[in-house]
Design a protein around this motif. Structure first.
Motif, PDB file in Angstrom:
ATOM      1  N   CYS A 109       4.299  15.805  -0.343  1.00 43.73           N
ATOM      2  CA  CYS A 109       4.436  14.533  -1.065  1.00 43.73           C
ATOM      3  C   CYS A 109       3.799  14.661  -2.442  1.00 43.73           C
ATOM      4  O   CYS A 109       2.727  15.230  -2.596  1.00 43.73           O
ATOM      5  CB  CYS A 109       3.740  13.410  -0.298  1.00 43.73           C
ATOM      6  SG  CYS A 109       3.727  11.867  -1.242  1.00 43.73           S
ATOM      7  N   THR A 111       3.937  11.794  -4.605  1.00 48.09           N
ATOM      8  CA  THR A 111       3.831  10.430  -5.142  1.00 48.09           C
ATOM      9  C   THR A 111       2.352  10.063  -5.351  1.00 48.09           C
ATOM     10  O   THR A 111       1.464  10.838  -5.010  1.00 48.09           O
ATOM     11  CB  THR A 111       4.593   9.455  -4.229  1.00 48.09           C
ATOM     12  OG1 THR A 111       5.914   9.951  -4.084  1.00 48.09           O
ATOM     13  CG2 THR A 111       4.706   8.061  -4.828  1.00 48.09           C
ATOM     14  N   LEU A 112       2.110   8.874  -5.889  1.00 50.16           N
ATOM     15  CA  LEU A 112       0.809   8.538  -6.498  1.00 50.16           C
ATOM     16  C   LEU A 112      -0.428   8.910  -5.681  1.00 50.16           C
ATOM     17  O   LEU A 112      -1.276   9.673  -6.157  1.00 50.16           O
ATOM     18  CB  LEU A 112       0.781   7.047  -6.846  1.00 50.16           C
ATOM     19  CG  LEU A 112      -0.420   6.646  -7.711  1.00 50.16           C
ATOM     20  CD1 LEU A 112      -0.421   7.402  -9.020  1.00 50.16           C
ATOM     21  CD2 LEU A 112      -0.380   5.143  -7.969  1.00 50.16           C
ATOM     22  N   SER A 113      -0.538   8.412  -4.446  1.00 52.93           N
ATOM     23  CA  SER A 113      -1.768   8.692  -3.677  1.00 52.93           C
ATOM     24  C   SER A 113      -1.972  10.180  -3.504  1.00 52.93           C
ATOM     25  O   SER A 113      -3.084  10.702  -3.640  1.00 52.93           O
ATOM     26  CB  SER A 113      -1.704   8.041  -2.296  1.00 52.93           C
ATOM     27  OG  SER A 113      -1.569   6.664  -2.441  1.00 52.93           O
ATOM     28  N   CYS A 114      -0.888  10.870  -3.189  1.00 54.48           N
ATOM     29  CA  CYS A 114      -0.994  12.312  -2.977  1.00 54.48           C
ATOM     30  C   CYS A 114      -1.247  13.037  -4.294  1.00 54.48           C
ATOM     31  O   CYS A 114      -2.045  13.978  -4.353  1.00 54.48           O
ATOM     32  CB  CYS A 114       0.263  12.838  -2.282  1.00 54.48           C
ATOM     33  SG  CYS A 114       0.371  12.265  -0.569  1.00 54.48           S
ATOM     34  N   CYS A 150       7.107   9.655  -1.681  1.00 55.47           N
ATOM     35  CA  CYS A 150       6.192   9.136  -0.664  1.00 55.47           C
ATOM     36  C   CYS A 150       6.695   9.326   0.771  1.00 55.47           C
ATOM     37  O   CYS A 150       7.794   8.916   1.131  1.00 55.47           O
ATOM     38  CB  CYS A 150       5.936   7.653  -0.914  1.00 55.47           C
ATOM     39  SG  CYS A 150       4.712   6.995   0.234  1.00 55.47           S
ATOM     40  N   LEU A 151       5.852   9.940   1.575  1.00 56.54           N
ATOM     41  CA  LEU A 151       6.197  10.218   2.973  1.00 56.54           C
ATOM     42  C   LEU A 151       5.640   9.162   3.922  1.00 56.54           C
ATOM     43  O   LEU A 151       5.733   9.312   5.141  1.00 56.54           O
ATOM     44  CB  LEU A 151       5.657  11.602   3.367  1.00 56.54           C
ATOM     45  CG  LEU A 151       6.297  12.792   2.618  1.00 56.54           C
ATOM     46  CD1 LEU A 151       5.503  14.070   2.885  1.00 56.54           C
ATOM     47  CD2 LEU A 151       7.746  12.980   3.023  1.00 56.54           C
ATOM     48  N   GLY A 152       5.036   8.126   3.370  1.00 53.82           N
ATOM     49  CA  GLY A 152       4.579   7.026   4.202  1.00 53.82           C
ATOM     50  C   GLY A 152       3.259   7.269   4.915  1.00 53.82           C
ATOM     51  O   GLY A 152       2.968   6.616   5.911  1.00 53.82           O
ATOM     52  N   ALA A 153       2.477   8.200   4.430  1.00 51.56           N
ATOM     53  CA  ALA A 153       1.163   8.451   5.033  1.00 51.56           C
ATOM     54  C   ALA A 153       0.121   8.486   3.921  1.00 51.56           C
ATOM     55  O   ALA A 153      -0.767   9.339   3.894  1.00 51.56           O
ATOM     56  CB  ALA A 153       1.173   9.762   5.805  1.00 51.56           C
ATOM     57  N   CYS A 154       0.231   7.532   3.012  1.00 47.63           N
ATOM     58  CA  CYS A 154      -0.583   7.522   1.790  1.00 47.63           C
ATOM     59  C   CYS A 154      -2.080   7.529   2.082  1.00 47.63           C
ATOM     60  O   CYS A 154      -2.870   8.068   1.319  1.00 47.63           O
ATOM     61  CB  CYS A 154      -0.227   6.314   0.941  1.00 47.63           C
ATOM     62  SG  CYS A 154       1.522   5.952   0.890  1.00 47.63           S
ATOM     63  N   VAL A 159      -0.569  14.895   1.760  1.00 48.03           N
ATOM     64  CA  VAL A 159       0.025  15.287   3.036  1.00 48.03           C
ATOM     65  C   VAL A 159       1.292  16.141   2.854  1.00 48.03           C
ATOM     66  O   VAL A 159       1.968  16.074   1.841  1.00 48.03           O
ATOM     67  CB  VAL A 159       0.406  14.063   3.905  1.00 48.03           C
ATOM     68  CG1 VAL A 159      -0.809  13.341   4.405  1.00 48.03           C
ATOM     69  CG2 VAL A 159       1.318  13.125   3.146  1.00 48.03           C
TER      70      VAL A 159
END
Ligand code: FES
Length: 201
Positions: A109, A111-114, A150-154, A159
């Motif tokens: 991932c 996206t932002l958090s990752c 985003c893989l939905g595990a932010c 991840v």
């Protein structure tokens, strides 16, 4: 579909084969998959058989790992739509592959958090460990590295998703090697269309 001034919008334009990739080897569903698909189609009105397109495409991937032009044409014929309709779905969803991929597809991932928690470094470490670049497959056909949104595990960032089956947290430099070596030690996984890992008996 967005408007394009050059596009011939007359009757039947959508029946062209447009950008469908090389046909590749012949493709036909196994009798088991064909029966399964026919059963699924009974859940829709007869004129809406094409609603089973996603299930049909998973079956293609379960059979041969990725989706070729011939496979798209076969799916279209079986569910009653145009090859272009099938191609639209294949090219829209990231879980469908038009090129061969490894037994284990590792989706990092970005996206932002990752990203804020070091996703770029995770990708770099993964590529270094496997001697590939993003979107490449290892020479032994075991691993494909891809960057995803985003893989939905932010909350567990950064991840990696392994074959749509589970999220691996990679918080430290050693985590990538541990993940890859652990998967390699598991050995072969069978295809099931979502590239979920199923251990062989
Ligand atoms: S931002 Fe990486 S899982 Fe959501």
């Amino acid at each position: 579909m967005s408007f394009h001034p050059q596009m011939p919008y007359g009757e039947g334009w959508h029946k062209s084969e447009r950008f469908i990739p090389e046909a590749g080897a012949d493709f036909a569903f196994t009798p088991e998959h064909r029966a399964q698909l026919e059963e699924l189609c009974t859940h829709y009105p007869p004129e809406r058989r094409k609603s089973a397109v996603i299930s049909a495409l998973y079956m293609v991937q379960a059979q041969q790992g990725h989706i070729t032009g011939n496979a798209m044409r076969h799916v279209a014929e079986v569910i009653g739509c145009t090859p272009a309709d099938v191609e639209d779905v294949v090219t829209y969803y990231v879980m469908f592959f038009t090129k061969p991929v490894g037994t284990y597809v590792l989706q990092v991932c970005r996206t932002l958090s990752c990203a804020l928690n070091g996703a770029e470094k995770v990708t770099a470490e993964l590529c270094k460990h496997l001697h590939v670049k993003p979107n490449e497959t290892t020479a032994d056909g075991m691993f494909t590295v891809m960057e995803f949104e985003c893989l939905g595990a932010c909350d567990r960032a950064p991840v990696i998703m392994v074959n749509n089956e589970h999220w691996a947290e990679c918080q430290g430099p050693g985590d990538v090697a541990t993940l890859v070596d652990g998967l390699r030690a598991k050995g072969l996984a069978s295809l099931n269309g979502c590239h979920l890992v199923k251990e062989r008996a």
